[in-house]
Design a protein around this motif. Structure first.
Motif, PDB file in Angstrom:
ATOM      1  N   GLU A 193       0.825  -1.210   0.000  1.00  0.00           N
ATOM      2  CA  GLU A 193       0.000   0.000   0.000  1.00  0.00           C
ATOM      3  C   GLU A 193       0.857   1.258   0.000  1.00  0.00           C
ATOM      4  O   GLU A 193       0.570   2.218  -0.733  1.00  0.00           O
ATOM      5  N   ARG A 194       1.902   1.269   0.830  1.00  0.00           N
ATOM      6  CA  ARG A 194       2.783   2.448   0.886  1.00  0.00           C
ATOM      7  C   ARG A 194       3.524   2.655  -0.432  1.00  0.00           C
ATOM      8  O   ARG A 194       3.656   3.788  -0.914  1.00  0.00           O
ATOM      9  N   LEU A 195       4.038   1.570  -0.996  1.00  0.00           N
ATOM     10  CA  LEU A 195       4.748   1.691  -2.263  1.00  0.00           C
ATOM     11  C   LEU A 195       3.818   2.183  -3.362  1.00  0.00           C
ATOM     12  O   LEU A 195       4.175   3.077  -4.129  1.00  0.00           O
ATOM     13  N   LYS A 196       2.622   1.609  -3.443  1.00  0.00           N
ATOM     14  CA  LYS A 196       1.666   2.016  -4.471  1.00  0.00           C
ATOM     15  C   LYS A 196       1.340   3.503  -4.358  1.00  0.00           C
ATOM     16  O   LYS A 196       1.428   4.247  -5.341  1.00  0.00           O
ATOM     17  N   VAL A 213       8.740  -4.584  -9.033  1.00  0.00           N
ATOM     18  CA  VAL A 213       9.352  -4.462  -7.708  1.00  0.00           C
ATOM     19  C   VAL A 213       8.794  -5.617  -6.895  1.00  0.00           C
ATOM     20  O   VAL A 213       7.580  -5.707  -6.689  1.00  0.00           O
ATOM     21  N   THR A 214       9.668  -6.528  -6.456  1.00  0.00           N
ATOM     22  CA  THR A 214       9.178  -7.697  -5.752  1.00  0.00           C
ATOM     23  C   THR A 214       9.999  -8.030  -4.524  1.00  0.00           C
ATOM     24  O   THR A 214      11.216  -7.861  -4.511  1.00  0.00           O
ATOM     25  N   GLN A 234      14.921   6.518  -2.204  1.00  0.00           N
ATOM     26  CA  GLN A 234      15.936   5.668  -2.822  1.00  0.00           C
ATOM     27  C   GLN A 234      15.296   4.758  -3.879  1.00  0.00           C
ATOM     28  O   GLN A 234      15.810   4.633  -4.988  1.00  0.00           O
ATOM     29  N   LEU A 235      14.163   4.151  -3.548  1.00  0.00           N
ATOM     30  CA  LEU A 235      13.480   3.280  -4.510  1.00  0.00           C
ATOM     31  C   LEU A 235      13.022   4.089  -5.720  1.00  0.00           C
ATOM     32  O   LEU A 235      13.194   3.655  -6.860  1.00  0.00           O
ATOM     33  N   LYS A 236      12.448   5.256  -5.489  1.00  0.00           N
ATOM     34  CA  LYS A 236      11.982   6.085  -6.608  1.00  0.00           C
ATOM     35  C   LYS A 236      13.146   6.459  -7.523  1.00  0.00           C
ATOM     36  O   LYS A 236      13.011   6.410  -8.749  1.00  0.00           O
TER      37      LYS A 236
END
Length: 133
Positions: free
Chosen positions: A18-21, A53-54, A111-113
């Motif tokens: 949910e946070r990533l989305k 992303v997994t 960092q992921l973005k």
């Protein structure tokens, strides 16, 4: 009009997905989030994704299985592994399975973005890049 990049997020922890989305959508990406690897695999067979992303560890097919199937179905997909079980062995296996970046948890959303937007801008590379926490 430019089409938004499409991202698949797979993590069996609901709060992570949910946070990533939410964060990636605010950054302008189109995101489908999945908690079940079976559901993610079914979606990969129906849809084209630019990025995956997994997480690695989950019940049913694990993240490595999803990476391999994503690569088989969509050879151009760029994949990022996020995991709390970061070891050299898992990084090497992820690389063989198609991951471009291996990002240990916990990581910063920024960092992921950054990683995802870099992957969208480049042609990709078959080697795994490990990012520090």
């Amino acid at each position: 009009m430019t089409q938004k990049a499409k991202v698949m997020v797979l993590d069996d922890e609901p709060v992570v997905g949910e946070r990533l989305k939410a964060s990636l959508e605010r950054a302008g990406l189109t995101v489908d989030a999945f908690r079940s690897s079976q559901d993610a695999l079914a979606a990969l067979r129906q849809e084209r994704y630019d990025l995956l992303v997994t997480d690695l560890k989950m019940s049913g097919p694990d993240g490595m299985d999803v990476l391999r199937e994503a690569r088989r179905l969509h050879p151009g997909i760029k994949s990022v592994v996020i995991t709390g079980f970061a070891t050299m062995d898992t990084a090497e296996e992820a690389s063989r399975s198609g991951a471009v970046v291996f990002l240990p948890k916990p990581f910063k959303m920024s960092q992921l973005k950054q990683v995802l937007f870099e992957l969208l801008e480049t042609s990709g590379d078959s080697t795994v890049e490990t990012r520090d926490r």
